[in-house]
Write a protein that holds these residues in place. Structure first.
Motif, PDB file in Angstrom:
ATOM      1  N   GLY A 166       0.623  -1.210   0.061  1.00 58.04           N
ATOM      2  CA  GLY A 166       0.038  -0.009   0.065  1.00 58.04           C
ATOM      3  C   GLY A 166       0.783   1.348   0.080  1.00 58.04           C
ATOM      4  N   LEU A 167       2.040   1.163  -0.440  1.00 54.10           N
ATOM      5  CA  LEU A 167       2.748   2.373  -0.396  1.00 54.10           C
ATOM      6  C   LEU A 167       3.499   2.699  -2.092  1.00 54.10           C
ATOM      7  CD1 LEU A 167       4.853   2.118   2.903  1.00 54.10           C
ATOM      8  CD2 LEU A 167       2.957   3.566   2.514  1.00 54.10           C
ATOM      9  N   PRO A 168       3.632   3.834  -2.516  1.00 59.42           N
ATOM     10  CA  PRO A 168       4.290   4.027  -3.570  1.00 59.42           C
ATOM     11  C   PRO A 168       5.739   3.520  -3.612  1.00 59.42           C
ATOM     12  CG  PRO A 168       3.210   6.063  -2.885  1.00 59.42           C
ATOM     13  CD  PRO A 168       3.209   5.111  -1.825  1.00 59.42           C
ATOM     14  N   LEU A 169       6.269   2.960  -4.761  1.00 61.15           N
ATOM     15  CA  LEU A 169       7.557   2.452  -4.914  1.00 61.15           C
ATOM     16  C   LEU A 169       8.700   3.570  -4.372  1.00 61.15           C
ATOM     17  CD1 LEU A 169       7.978   0.300  -8.163  1.00 61.15           C
ATOM     18  CD2 LEU A 169       7.985  -0.457  -5.751  1.00 61.15           C
ATOM     19  N   ASP A 170       8.455   4.556  -4.851  1.00 66.24           N
ATOM     20  CA  ASP A 170       9.378   5.685  -4.284  1.00 66.24           C
ATOM     21  C   ASP A 170       9.421   5.819  -2.963  1.00 66.24           C
ATOM     22  OD1 ASP A 170       9.964   6.198  -6.938  1.00 66.24           O
ATOM     23  OD2 ASP A 170       8.576   8.252  -7.022  1.00 66.24           O
ATOM     24  N   ASP A 171       8.394   5.833  -1.993  1.00 64.39           N
ATOM     25  CA  ASP A 171       8.303   5.791  -0.767  1.00 64.39           C
ATOM     26  C   ASP A 171       9.153   4.640  -0.163  1.00 64.39           C
ATOM     27  OD1 ASP A 171       7.088   8.192  -0.967  1.00 64.39           O
ATOM     28  OD2 ASP A 171       5.304   7.217  -0.004  1.00 64.39           O
ATOM     29  N   LEU A 172       8.808   3.494  -0.705  1.00 65.13           N
ATOM     30  CA  LEU A 172       9.501   2.214  -0.368  1.00 65.13           C
ATOM     31  C   LEU A 172      10.864   2.121  -0.423  1.00 65.13           C
ATOM     32  CD1 LEU A 172       6.933  -0.488  -1.732  1.00 65.13           C
ATOM     33  CD2 LEU A 172       7.105   0.354   0.745  1.00 65.13           C
ATOM     34  N   ALA A 173      11.708   2.760  -1.565  1.00 68.60           N
ATOM     35  CA  ALA A 173      12.772   2.805  -1.913  1.00 68.60           C
ATOM     36  C   ALA A 173      13.578   3.674  -0.878  1.00 68.60           C
ATOM     37  CB  ALA A 173      12.959   3.360  -3.083  1.00 68.60           C
ATOM     38  N   ALA A 174      12.943   4.929  -0.432  1.00 65.62           N
ATOM     39  CA  ALA A 174      13.370   5.639   0.370  1.00 65.62           C
ATOM     40  C   ALA A 174      13.718   5.096   1.953  1.00 65.62           C
ATOM     41  CB  ALA A 174      12.697   7.019   0.665  1.00 65.62           C
ATOM     42  N   MET A 175      12.561   4.420   2.260  1.00 64.08           N
ATOM     43  CA  MET A 175      12.457   3.722   3.693  1.00 64.08           C
ATOM     44  C   MET A 175      13.537   2.598   3.635  1.00 64.08           C
ATOM     45  SD  MET A 175       8.333   3.392   4.296  1.00 64.08           S
ATOM     46  CE  MET A 175       8.537   2.470   5.935  1.00 64.08           C
ATOM     47  N   VAL A 176      14.008   1.758   2.334  1.00 63.32           N
ATOM     48  CA  VAL A 176      15.043   0.760   2.258  1.00 63.32           C
ATOM     49  C   VAL A 176      16.365   1.138   2.561  1.00 63.32           C
ATOM     50  CG1 VAL A 176      15.833  -0.942   1.008  1.00 63.32           C
ATOM     51  CG2 VAL A 176      13.392  -0.863   1.252  1.00 63.32           C
ATOM     52  N   ARG A 177      16.455   2.348   1.665  1.00 63.44           N
ATOM     53  CA  ARG A 177      17.721   3.255   1.814  1.00 63.44           C
ATOM     54  C   ARG A 177      17.954   3.455   3.030  1.00 63.44           C
ATOM     55  NH1 ARG A 177      16.173   5.466  -3.239  1.00 63.44           N
ATOM     56  NH2 ARG A 177      15.241   7.411  -2.278  1.00 63.44           N
ATOM     57  N   GLY A 178      16.977   4.115   3.726  1.00 65.74           N
ATOM     58  CA  GLY A 178      17.394   4.695   5.109  1.00 65.74           C
ATOM     59  C   GLY A 178      17.572   3.547   6.157  1.00 65.74           C
ATOM     60  N   ALA A 179      17.071   2.346   5.864  1.00 70.47           N
ATOM     61  CA  ALA A 179      17.315   1.312   6.957  1.00 70.47           C
ATOM     62  C   ALA A 179      18.396   0.636   6.926  1.00 70.47           C
ATOM     63  CB  ALA A 179      16.010   0.366   6.843  1.00 70.47           C
ATOM     64  N   ASP A 180      18.933   0.615   5.452  1.00 69.64           N
ATOM     65  CA  ASP A 180      20.511  -0.248   5.316  1.00 69.64           C
ATOM     66  C   ASP A 180      20.158  -1.565   5.800  1.00 69.64           C
ATOM     67  OD1 ASP A 180      22.777  -0.510   4.182  1.00 69.64           O
ATOM     68  OD2 ASP A 180      23.553   0.087   6.116  1.00 69.64           O
ATOM     69  N   PRO A 181      19.537  -2.311   5.180  1.00 67.21           N
ATOM     70  CA  PRO A 181      19.089  -3.942   5.614  1.00 67.21           C
ATOM     71  C   PRO A 181      20.545  -4.652   5.383  1.00 67.21           C
ATOM     72  CG  PRO A 181      17.858  -3.363   3.566  1.00 67.21           C
ATOM     73  CD  PRO A 181      18.509  -2.008   4.029  1.00 67.21           C
TER      74      PRO A 181
END
Length: 283
Positions: A205-220
């Motif tokens: 339920g989130l846009p890909l751009d938002d997901l990408a930013a969250m993943v980058r910030g989390a540095d899995p």
């Protein structure tokens, strides 16, 4: 990047399923699973709701096949594809119930279980089942710790804020030394929960751009799965370039696994779409 299949038939959310699915049953689903297995797709899914209030069903749908029964059947018709709950609601179950029931599924499937787990949001269903709603986040965190301690162990031990057990036998149990836990959610907190307790994150339920930013910030860390939706149902036969574009966008956003729904007019057409997707190197 691996491609999993968001199983048709097993859920019917208004506006998100094809008309043919309403009349389809276990034979059609089994044939689709066999095709996905043969073609090398990564996983099949099955979600969970126990009893959806009629007013809520108008938005969320009312058809949700039970994941344990469904995936147990599909395990017998496949040999390689992973079997994924996407997702179980942690608050509806004691961790040892999940460890025993889904550990048995892991055993009978030869170690192909992925446990997708979520906190849950449907207050009415929590109330119906007598499950605490207000503290569901804290209980879910404790349940994840308990699950990690219990899965794959014959005599598990755990002591937490909400769950405690020792001197018990859970047999059969999972045969995988570490059953992958994919944590569902759409908030930064759900991603933090996944990084702390799990092996992957399944946002929705989130846009890909938002997901990408969250993943980058989390540095899995290396090996952590980010399981992103492909967006609209893919049509590899009718719109191959759009299919390629959707998969590429998910990869660029940080997906290690994509959950794909396919546009189809029948179960046979769905299987043809699977073959076309595989031919494009998507498995």
């Amino acid at each position: 990047m691996r491609i999993g299949i968001v199983s048709p038939v097993v859920t019917r959310v208004p506006g998100a399923h094809s008309p043919w699915e309403a009349a389809a049953g276990i034979e059609e689903l089994g044939a689709i699973a066999e095709t996905a297995d043969r073609l090398g797709f990564h996983h099949l899914t099955c979600s969970e709701h126990v009893a959806v209030p009629t007013g809520v069903a108008e938005q969320r749908g009312g058809t949700y096949w039970d994941p344990l029964a469904t995936l147990g059947y599909l395990a017998a018709r496949t040999t390689r594809i992973r079997l994924t709950t996407q997702v179980l609601v942690l608050g509806y179950h004691h961790p040892l119930e999940i460890a025993k029931r889904y550990g048995t599924l892991d055993r009978v499937s030869g170690g192909r279980l992925i446990l997708g787990l979520g906190v849950g949001s449907l207050r009415e269903e929590f109330a119906l089942l007598g499950a605490p709603f207000r503290e569901r986040g804290a209980r879910a965190d404790d349940a994840l710790g308990a699950l990690r301690a219990a899965l794959s162990r014959r005599e598990p031990r755990y002591r937490g804020e909400h769950y405690e057990f020792s001197d018990v036998v859970v047999d059969p149990h999972a045969v995988q030394p570490r059953v992958p836990l994919w944590i569902g959610g759409r908030t930064p907190r759900s991603l933090r929960r996944a990084l702390r307790f799990g092996d992957g994150w399944v946002p929705f339920g989130l846009p890909l751009d938002d997901l990408a930013a969250m993943v980058r910030g989390a540095d899995p860390p290396e090996g952590f799965d980010v399981v992103m939706p492909a967006g609209r149902p893919l049509d590899p036969l009718g719109a191959p370039e759009a299919t390629d574009r959707a998969l590429r966008r998910a990869r660029e956003a940080g997906a290690t696994v994509v959950g794909a729904a396919l546009a189809a007019t029948s179960a046979d057409h769905y299987r043809e779409q699977l073959a076309a997707l595989a031919d494009r190197g998507a498995t």
